[in-house]
Design a protein around this motif. Sequence first.
Motif, mmCIF file in Angstrom:
data_model
loop_
_atom_site.group_PDB
_atom_site.id
_atom_site.type_symbol
_atom_site.label_atom_id
_atom_site.label_comp_id
_atom_site.label_asym_id
_atom_site.label_seq_id
_atom_site.Cartn_x
_atom_site.Cartn_y
_atom_site.Cartn_z
ATOM 1 N N ASN A 5 0.860 -1.044 -0.116
ATOM 2 C CA ASN A 5 0.090 0.034 -0.027
ATOM 3 C C ASN A 5 0.915 1.345 0.143
ATOM 4 O OD1 ASN A 5 -2.553 -1.442 0.180
ATOM 5 N ND2 ASN A 5 -1.678 -1.822 2.396
ATOM 6 N N ASP A 6 0.165 2.330 -0.220
ATOM 7 C CA ASP A 6 1.005 3.692 -0.201
ATOM 8 C C ASP A 6 1.626 3.847 1.184
ATOM 9 O OD1 ASP A 6 -0.041 4.148 -2.507
ATOM 10 O OD2 ASP A 6 -1.622 5.823 -1.737
ATOM 11 N N VAL A 7 2.708 4.525 1.353
ATOM 12 C CA VAL A 7 3.516 4.647 2.505
ATOM 13 C C VAL A 7 3.525 5.992 2.572
ATOM 14 C CG1 VAL A 7 5.654 4.010 3.634
ATOM 15 C CG2 VAL A 7 5.043 2.572 2.069
ATOM 16 N N THR A 8 3.343 6.589 3.996
ATOM 17 C CA THR A 8 3.302 8.037 4.236
ATOM 18 C C THR A 8 4.520 8.290 5.139
ATOM 19 O OG1 THR A 8 0.750 8.228 3.890
ATOM 20 C CG2 THR A 8 1.876 10.165 5.224
ATOM 21 N N GLU A 79 3.107 18.690 0.472
ATOM 22 C CA GLU A 79 3.187 17.107 0.247
ATOM 23 C C GLU A 79 3.844 17.095 -1.249
ATOM 24 O OE1 GLU A 79 -0.552 14.744 0.847
ATOM 25 O OE2 GLU A 79 -0.340 14.119 -1.294
ATOM 26 N N THR A 80 4.343 15.971 -1.200
ATOM 27 C CA THR A 80 5.371 15.236 -2.206
ATOM 28 C C THR A 80 4.962 13.961 -2.275
ATOM 29 O OG1 THR A 80 6.972 15.516 -3.731
ATOM 30 C CG2 THR A 80 7.508 15.176 -1.484
ATOM 31 N N TRP A 81 5.251 13.554 -3.543
ATOM 32 C CA TRP A 81 5.159 11.822 -3.550
ATOM 33 C C TRP A 81 6.136 11.147 -4.513
ATOM 34 C CZ3 TRP A 81 3.617 9.739 -8.265
ATOM 35 C CH2 TRP A 81 3.034 10.939 -9.118
ATOM 36 N N PHE A 82 6.503 9.928 -4.473
ATOM 37 C CA PHE A 82 7.485 9.415 -5.410
ATOM 38 C C PHE A 82 7.118 8.074 -5.657
ATOM 39 C CE2 PHE A 82 9.928 12.193 -2.330
ATOM 40 C CZ PHE A 82 10.801 12.771 -3.097
ATOM 41 N N ARG A 83 7.179 7.486 -6.826
ATOM 42 C CA ARG A 83 7.069 5.959 -6.887
ATOM 43 C C ARG A 83 8.646 5.748 -7.188
ATOM 44 N NH1 ARG A 83 2.571 3.497 -9.071
ATOM 45 N NH2 ARG A 83 3.973 1.578 -8.579
ATOM 46 N N ILE A 84 9.100 4.555 -6.935
ATOM 47 C CA ILE A 84 10.516 3.956 -7.085
ATOM 48 C C ILE A 84 10.038 2.629 -7.841
ATOM 49 C CG2 ILE A 84 12.413 2.875 -5.892
ATOM 50 C CD1 ILE A 84 11.727 5.888 -5.440
ATOM 51 N N ARG A 85 11.049 2.224 -8.964
ATOM 52 C CA ARG A 85 11.083 1.232 -9.410
ATOM 53 C C ARG A 85 12.458 0.782 -9.357
ATOM 54 N NH1 ARG A 85 8.882 2.038 -14.834
ATOM 55 N NH2 ARG A 85 10.700 3.574 -15.190
ATOM 56 N N THR A 86 12.489 -0.757 -9.325
ATOM 57 C CA THR A 86 13.809 -1.421 -9.324
ATOM 58 C C THR A 86 13.693 -2.288 -10.630
ATOM 59 O OG1 THR A 86 12.975 -3.381 -8.171
ATOM 60 C CG2 THR A 86 14.077 -1.749 -7.005
ATOM 61 N N ASN A 92 15.927 -7.225 -17.195
ATOM 62 C CA ASN A 92 15.241 -6.016 -17.219
ATOM 63 C C ASN A 92 13.804 -6.306 -16.697
ATOM 64 O OD1 ASN A 92 17.051 -4.487 -18.727
ATOM 65 N ND2 ASN A 92 16.429 -5.349 -20.603
ATOM 66 N N LEU A 93 13.621 -7.147 -15.735
ATOM 67 C CA LEU A 93 12.486 -7.211 -15.011
ATOM 68 C C LEU A 93 12.303 -6.156 -14.125
ATOM 69 C CD1 LEU A 93 10.010 -9.090 -14.026
ATOM 70 C CD2 LEU A 93 11.618 -9.867 -12.215
ATOM 71 N N ASP A 94 11.126 -5.222 -14.192
ATOM 72 C CA ASP A 94 10.943 -4.270 -13.559
ATOM 73 C C ASP A 94 9.751 -4.520 -12.285
ATOM 74 O OD1 ASP A 94 12.188 -2.518 -15.026
ATOM 75 O OD2 ASP A 94 10.337 -2.050 -16.383
ATOM 76 N N ASP A 95 10.179 -3.941 -11.170
ATOM 77 C CA ASP A 95 9.145 -4.056 -10.063
ATOM 78 C C ASP A 95 9.014 -2.694 -9.393
ATOM 79 O OD1 ASP A 95 7.656 -5.231 -8.179
ATOM 80 O OD2 ASP A 95 9.171 -6.043 -6.898
ATOM 81 N N ALA A 96 7.816 -2.123 -9.177
ATOM 82 C CA ALA A 96 7.602 -1.039 -8.825
ATOM 83 C C ALA A 96 7.149 -1.119 -7.390
ATOM 84 C CB ALA A 96 6.463 -0.232 -9.647
ATOM 85 N N ALA A 97 7.517 0.138 -6.362
ATOM 86 C CA ALA A 97 7.222 -0.004 -5.107
ATOM 87 C C ALA A 97 6.032 0.927 -4.965
ATOM 88 C CB ALA A 97 8.474 0.864 -4.374
ATOM 89 N N PRO A 98 5.088 0.677 -3.910
ATOM 90 C CA PRO A 98 4.080 1.769 -3.701
ATOM 91 C C PRO A 98 4.375 2.885 -3.878
ATOM 92 C CG PRO A 98 4.577 0.961 -1.644
ATOM 93 C CD PRO A 98 5.539 0.083 -2.582
ATOM 94 N N LYS A 99 3.337 4.033 -3.919
ATOM 95 C CA LYS A 99 3.659 5.476 -3.596
ATOM 96 C C LYS A 99 4.099 5.725 -2.403
ATOM 97 C CE LYS A 99 0.599 8.405 -5.574
ATOM 98 N NZ LYS A 99 -0.614 9.425 -5.666
ATOM 99 N N LEU A 100 5.293 6.695 -2.186
ATOM 100 C CA LEU A 100 5.795 7.027 -0.946
ATOM 101 C C LEU A 100 5.278 8.600 -0.870
ATOM 102 C CD1 LEU A 100 9.285 5.463 -1.366
ATOM 103 C CD2 LEU A 100 7.170 4.654 0.122
ATOM 104 N N ILE A 101 4.368 8.866 -0.080
ATOM 105 C CA ILE A 101 3.683 10.104 0.011
ATOM 106 C C ILE A 101 4.457 10.959 1.289
ATOM 107 C CG2 ILE A 101 1.579 11.502 0.637
ATOM 108 C CD1 ILE A 101 0.208 8.836 -0.252
ATOM 109 N N VAL A 102 5.012 12.126 1.216
ATOM 110 C CA VAL A 102 5.557 12.747 2.324
ATOM 111 C C VAL A 102 4.831 14.144 2.460
ATOM 112 C CG1 VAL A 102 7.432 14.174 2.891
ATOM 113 C CG2 VAL A 102 7.760 12.052 1.200
ATOM 114 N N ARG A 103 4.311 14.244 3.563
ATOM 115 C CA ARG A 103 3.696 15.218 4.212
ATOM 116 C C ARG A 103 4.485 15.736 5.340
ATOM 117 N NH1 ARG A 103 -0.815 11.605 3.899
ATOM 118 N NH2 ARG A 103 -1.932 12.126 2.069
#
Length: 105
Positions: A5-8, A79-86, A92-103
């Motif tokens: 899930n999203d991480v705040t 507030e800002t947010w990021f999505r991270i992909r490894t 070339n297998l991609d895996d995305a992390a949940p949205k990281l929200i900063v408040r």
Amino acid sequence: MTQKNDVTIYPNIGSDIRYELAFVDDDDQPIDMTGHTSESFQAEAWGASNGTVDWTDQAQGIALLSADWDDTPAAMPEETWFRIRTTRTSDNLDDAAPKLIVRWL
């Protein structure tokens, strides 16, 4: 990854963002991320311009998301947010992390 899930993140106003991302399996064991790249692939405009993600311990699956506070009042969003992909470099297998929200508090 187990982060489903999203991480705040709640840093204090005036604080830099320093958030450790731990990649773990369903048993909460570290995933060896050796041979993976990491990047921010989606972000709010301020986050895209200021945020970075770097491995701190790939064998233990630990990366650090960071962005420095800007004292210019107009520069800092509430507030800002990021999505991270490894990406596994071997195939070339991609895996995305949940949205990281900063408040900021």
